[in-house]
Design a protein around this motif. Structure first.
Motif, PDB file in Angstrom:
ATOM      1  N   VAL A   9      35.371  30.874  39.275  1.00  0.00           N
ATOM      2  CA  VAL A   9      35.891  31.861  39.939  1.00  0.00           C
ATOM      3  C   VAL A   9      34.372  32.507  40.509  1.00  0.00           C
ATOM      4  N   GLY A  49      33.416  36.500  35.540  1.00  0.00           N
ATOM      5  CA  GLY A  49      32.841  35.961  36.575  1.00  0.00           C
ATOM      6  C   GLY A  49      32.722  36.399  37.848  1.00  0.00           C
ATOM      7  N   GLY A  50      33.657  37.014  38.269  1.00  0.00           N
ATOM      8  CA  GLY A  50      33.697  38.071  39.270  1.00  0.00           C
ATOM      9  C   GLY A  50      32.726  39.200  39.211  1.00  0.00           C
ATOM     10  N   ALA A  51      32.828  39.613  38.041  1.00  0.00           N
ATOM     11  CA  ALA A  51      31.877  40.948  37.603  1.00  0.00           C
ATOM     12  C   ALA A  51      30.545  40.674  37.811  1.00  0.00           C
ATOM     13  N   ASN A 110      37.997  38.565  33.874  1.00  0.00           N
ATOM     14  CA  ASN A 110      37.374  38.060  35.055  1.00  0.00           C
ATOM     15  C   ASN A 110      35.749  38.424  35.166  1.00  0.00           C
ATOM     16  N   GLN A 155      30.816  48.419  47.014  1.00  0.00           N
ATOM     17  CA  GLN A 155      31.364  48.102  45.918  1.00  0.00           C
ATOM     18  C   GLN A 155      32.809  47.881  46.563  1.00  0.00           C
ATOM     19  N   TYR A 158      32.760  44.384  48.172  1.00  0.00           N
ATOM     20  CA  TYR A 158      32.633  43.379  47.153  1.00  0.00           C
ATOM     21  C   TYR A 158      33.959  42.966  46.473  1.00  0.00           C
ATOM     22  N   GLN A 159      34.737  43.972  46.322  1.00  0.00           N
ATOM     23  CA  GLN A 159      35.873  44.042  45.428  1.00  0.00           C
ATOM     24  C   GLN A 159      37.096  43.236  46.298  1.00  0.00           C
ATOM     25  N   ILE A 193      32.433  32.871  44.438  1.00  0.00           N
ATOM     26  CA  ILE A 193      31.807  34.117  44.974  1.00  0.00           C
ATOM     27  C   ILE A 193      30.398  34.148  45.137  1.00  0.00           C
ATOM     28  N   LYS A 241      37.151  53.167  29.617  1.00  0.00           N
ATOM     29  CA  LYS A 241      37.498  52.995  30.998  1.00  0.00           C
ATOM     30  C   LYS A 241      36.359  52.895  31.837  1.00  0.00           C
ATOM     31  N   ASP A 243      26.318  46.735  39.359  1.00  0.00           N
ATOM     32  CA  ASP A 243      27.644  47.394  38.821  1.00  0.00           C
ATOM     33  C   ASP A 243      28.733  47.310  40.131  1.00  0.00           C
ATOM     34  N   MET A 244      29.471  46.362  40.303  1.00  0.00           N
ATOM     35  CA  MET A 244      30.281  46.502  41.402  1.00  0.00           C
ATOM     36  C   MET A 244      31.422  47.239  41.185  1.00  0.00           C
ATOM     37  N   GLY A 245      31.771  47.583  40.003  1.00  0.00           N
ATOM     38  CA  GLY A 245      33.051  48.535  39.904  1.00  0.00           C
ATOM     39  C   GLY A 245      34.119  47.829  39.280  1.00  0.00           C
ATOM     40  N   LEU A 246      34.039  46.319  38.951  1.00  0.00           N
ATOM     41  CA  LEU A 246      35.196  45.794  38.199  1.00  0.00           C
ATOM     42  C   LEU A 246      34.992  46.107  36.892  1.00  0.00           C
ATOM     43  N   SER A 247      36.254  45.932  36.512  1.00  0.00           N
ATOM     44  CA  SER A 247      36.700  46.410  35.065  1.00  0.00           C
ATOM     45  C   SER A 247      37.709  45.621  34.245  1.00  0.00           C
ATOM     46  N   ALA A 303      29.143  37.904  39.121  1.00  0.00           N
ATOM     47  CA  ALA A 303      28.252  36.971  40.529  1.00  0.00           C
ATOM     48  C   ALA A 303      27.512  37.908  41.158  1.00  0.00           C
ATOM     49  N   PRO A 304      27.580  39.126  41.532  1.00  0.00           N
ATOM     50  CA  PRO A 304      26.710  39.937  42.443  1.00  0.00           C
ATOM     51  C   PRO A 304      25.282  40.072  41.475  1.00  0.00           C
ATOM     52  N   THR A 307      41.567  33.675  35.746  1.00  0.00           N
ATOM     53  CA  THR A 307      40.141  34.034  35.869  1.00  0.00           C
ATOM     54  C   THR A 307      39.542  34.125  34.348  1.00  0.00           C
TER      55      THR A 307
END
Lengths: 333, 159
Positions: A237, A201-203, A199, B13, B16-17, A241, A319, A191-195, A205-206, A159
Motif C-alpha cells: 500500500v 504504509g500510508g502514514a 495503515n 494533508q 495527501y489523504q 503511494i 487520539k 505528519d500527514m494527519g493519518l491516524s 510513505a510521505p 492495509t
C-alpha cells in the motif's frame, strides 16, 4: 562532511565489515530465508516471555555480526541500538550483555538506518574504530505493545502489516571487507494527519518521499544512479503511494529498481496483508539479502530508506495522528 | 474520518489523504458480511444443538438449558484460543466469531494468555478484562438504566 541541508557524506567510506540477520519461525518460510544467518524455530527462543525472546534475537545478531567481521566485542568501541519495546528494553539489555559503551536510539522502524548512519559518522570522524549498530522487533511482543493480544480474534484490514520477528546488526569499521557506507540523509518528521494504526504504509510513505527528495537534492543525482532503492517497511500500500508521490514531485522513479523491504521479505502466499514491518524488516533485508547480493556483485550501489512511524500506545490513546520519519543510507561495493 | 477532524488539516494533508485513500485496498464488506453470517449462524446452530442435547439427555428445561449451553460454548472458544487457532478462524470469519459469546470468551482468554508472563496477580489478574472490561462496564450500566426506567413506569401505574 555536511552536504546540502541534511546529508552526511563520509569521506573515508566506512565499511560494513560484518553484519547479521536473524529471524524467527515465520521468517524461516519467507522469500529471503536463505539470506538469514540464523533462523530460530521457536518463537520463544527458549525464553519465558516474548520480550526476553526479542532480546535474545538481538544478542544473536550482534554476536554473529562481530564474529563475521573477524573481531571480538572488546574491539568494538560503541554500540548503537533501538527497538520497539517500552523504553528500548531489548537494546539496553543487549548492551548489558555485550558490555560495550552504549548509545540508545529510537526512530521506531527507521532505527536500523539511524543506527547505521550514526555508527558510520562515529567511524568516519575517527571517534571509533568499530561501531556496532543493531535493531530488532518481535511479532508477538510488538502486537502486545501496540495493538491487541496475539490470540485475540480481530479481523485485520488488507492495509495491515506483519511485524517481522528478527534482528539485524552491522559492524561499521575503518578497515575491512564489505559494502561501504557512502552517505546518509537524515529525515524530517512528516505528519500527514493519518491516524489508522492498521495503515502504517500510508502514514509513512510521505516521510520516505521527503527523505528521498532531500537525498537526491543534496547529492545532486538521479534515482537511476542506484542499482536498487529500497524503502524500509511501506508494504504494498505505502509503496504504491510513494511511487505516485515521487512521480508527482517530478522525480523519475525507475520502477524495476524501486522496491520495499516489506514486500521483498515475504512470499506472496504468506498471510502478511500489505507486507512486512517493524524495526527488523529493513534491518534483516539489508544486512541479509541486500548485502549478500552486493557481495556477489549483483548490486553495486544501493540506497536504503528505513521508514519509522513515531506513534506510541499513549499517542494513540490521546487520539493523535501518526508522525513519521525516514533515514536514508547509501551503500556501495 | 469525521468532518470536524478534517477541518484541522492543512490543504497538503487533505490532498495527501485523498491520494492515500485512493490507493488503499478496501475491506471486502459484502464478502465479510456473508462469511460473518455463515460462521455466526453456524455457531448459533451448534449452540442450539447443545441446548437440545441438554434438554433431551440431561433433563434440563427450555429455561434452564441456556446457562450450561453458554458454558460449553465458552469452554470451546477458550480451548481454541489457547491452542492458537481462534485468531485464524476470526481473521476469516470477522464479526461471525466476534459477536457471539465465543468472541467474548476469546477476548478474556487471549488477554489472560498474553499477560501470563507478567505473573498471576499483576499479569493475568490485572489484564484479563482489558478488552472485555468496557463491555461489562457498559453492559451492567445499561441494564441498570433500563431497570430504573422499568421500575419508574411500574411505580407510576404501569402500562
Amino acid at each position: 562532511m555536511l552536504q546540502g541541508h541534511q546529508t552526511w557524506v563520509f569521506d573515508s567510506k566506512p565499511v560494513i565489515s560484518g553484519c547479521a540477520a536473524v529471524g524467527g519461525p515465520f521468517e524461516s518460510n519467507s522469500a529471503l530465508a536463505d539470506d538469514f544467518d540464523r533462523l530460530n524455530e521457536d518463537l520463544w527462543l527458549g525464553q519465558d516471555s516474548f520480550e526476553k525472546a526479542e532480546k535474545k534475537l538481538m544478542e544473536q545478531a550482534c554476536e554473529i555480526a562481530i564474529k563475521k567481521a573477524g573481531t571480538k566485542k572488546e574491539d568494538v568501541q560503541f554500540f548503537l541500538s533501538g527497538d520497539l519495546i517500552n523504553q528500548i528494553t531489548s537494546s539496553s539489555f543487549t548492551a548489558r550483555t555485550l558490555g560495550v559503551p552504549y548509545l540508545g536510539i529510537y526512530g521506531a522502524c527507521s532505527s536500523s538506518m539511524e543506527g547505521l548512519a550514526l555508527a558510520s559518522l562515529l567511524v568516519d570522524s575517527k571517534f571509533a574504530k568499530n561501531a556496532l549498530a543493531a535493531t530488532s522487533s518481535h511479532n508477538a511482543a510488538c502486537e502486545k505493545q501496540y495493538r491487541y493480544p496475539t490470540e485475540y480474534g480481530a479481523q485485520k484490514p488488507p492495509t495491515a502489516q506483519w511485524t517481522v520477528t528478527g534482528s539485524g546488526a552491522a559492524l561499521v569499521s575503518q578497515e575491512g571487507e564489505g559494502p561501504r557506507v557512502v552517505c546518509a540523509t537524515i529525515g524530517r518528521v512528516v505528519d500527514m494527519g493519518l491516524s489508522d494504526p492498521f495503515n502504517m504504509g500510508g502514514a509513512m510513505a510521505p516521510a520516505a518521499v521527503e527523505t528521498i527528495t532531500a537525498h537526491i537534492r543534496d547529492m545532486r543525482l538521479e534515482l537511476s544512479y542506484y542499482d536498487l532503492i529500497a524503502t524500509g517497511d511501506l508494504g504494498r500500500v505505502g509503496h504504491e503511494i510513494a511511487v505516485e508521490l515521487l512521480t508527482k514531485h517530478g522525480i523519475s522513479v525507475p520502477k524495476d529498481k524501486f522496491t520495499d523491504c516489506g514486500i521483498l521479505l515475504y512470499k506472496e502466499d504468506q498471510p502478511v496483508f500489505s507486507g512486512g514491518s517493524g524495526c527488523a524488516c529493513a534491518a534483516v533485508t539489508t544486512y541479509g539479502h541486500l548485502v549478500n547480493r552486493m557481495k556477489k556483485g549483483e548490486l553495486k550501489k544501493v540506497l536504503i530508506i528505513a521508514t519509522g512511524a513515531l506513534l506510541s500506545p499513549m499517542s494513540y490513546q490521546q487520539k493523535e495522528s501518526i508522525p513519521c520519519v525516514a533515514h536514508a543510507v547509501s551503500l556501495e561495493m | 474520518m469525521s468532518s470536524k477532524k478534517k477541518k484541522n488539516l492543512t490543504p497538503t494533508q487533505q490532498q495527501y489523504q485523498q491520494i492515500a485513500k485512493s490507493k488503499e485496498p478496501k475491506r471486502p464488506i459484502l464478502l465479510n458480511s456473508i462469511k460473518a453470517f455463515l460462521v455466526g449462524g453456524l455457531i448459533c446452530v451448534i449452540g442450539q444443538a447443545i441446548k437440545m442435547g441438554f434438554i433431551h439427555y440431561f433433563e434440563f428445561t427450555e429455561e434452564t438449558a441456556g446457562n450450561p449451553t453458554i458454558a460449553v460454548l465458552i469452554f470451546i472458544s477458550t480451548l481454541l484460543t489457547s491452542f492458537g487457532v481462534y485468531d485464524y478462524i476470526a481473521q476469516w470469519a470477522g464479526a461471525g466469531t466476534a459477536v457471539p459469546v465465543t468472541g467474548f470468551a476469546n477476548t478474556v482468554t487471549s488477554a489472560a494468555l498474553e499477560h501470563r508472563t507478567e505473573g498471576f496477580v499483576l499479569g493475568v489478574g490485572g489484564n484479563m478484562f482489558k478488552i472485555a472490561g468496557p463491555v461489562i462496564v457498559f453492559g451492567v450500566f445499561s441494564a441498570f438504566v433500563v431497570a430504573i426506567i422499568k421500575l419508574t413506569i411500574e411505580a407510576l401505574g404501569g402500562i
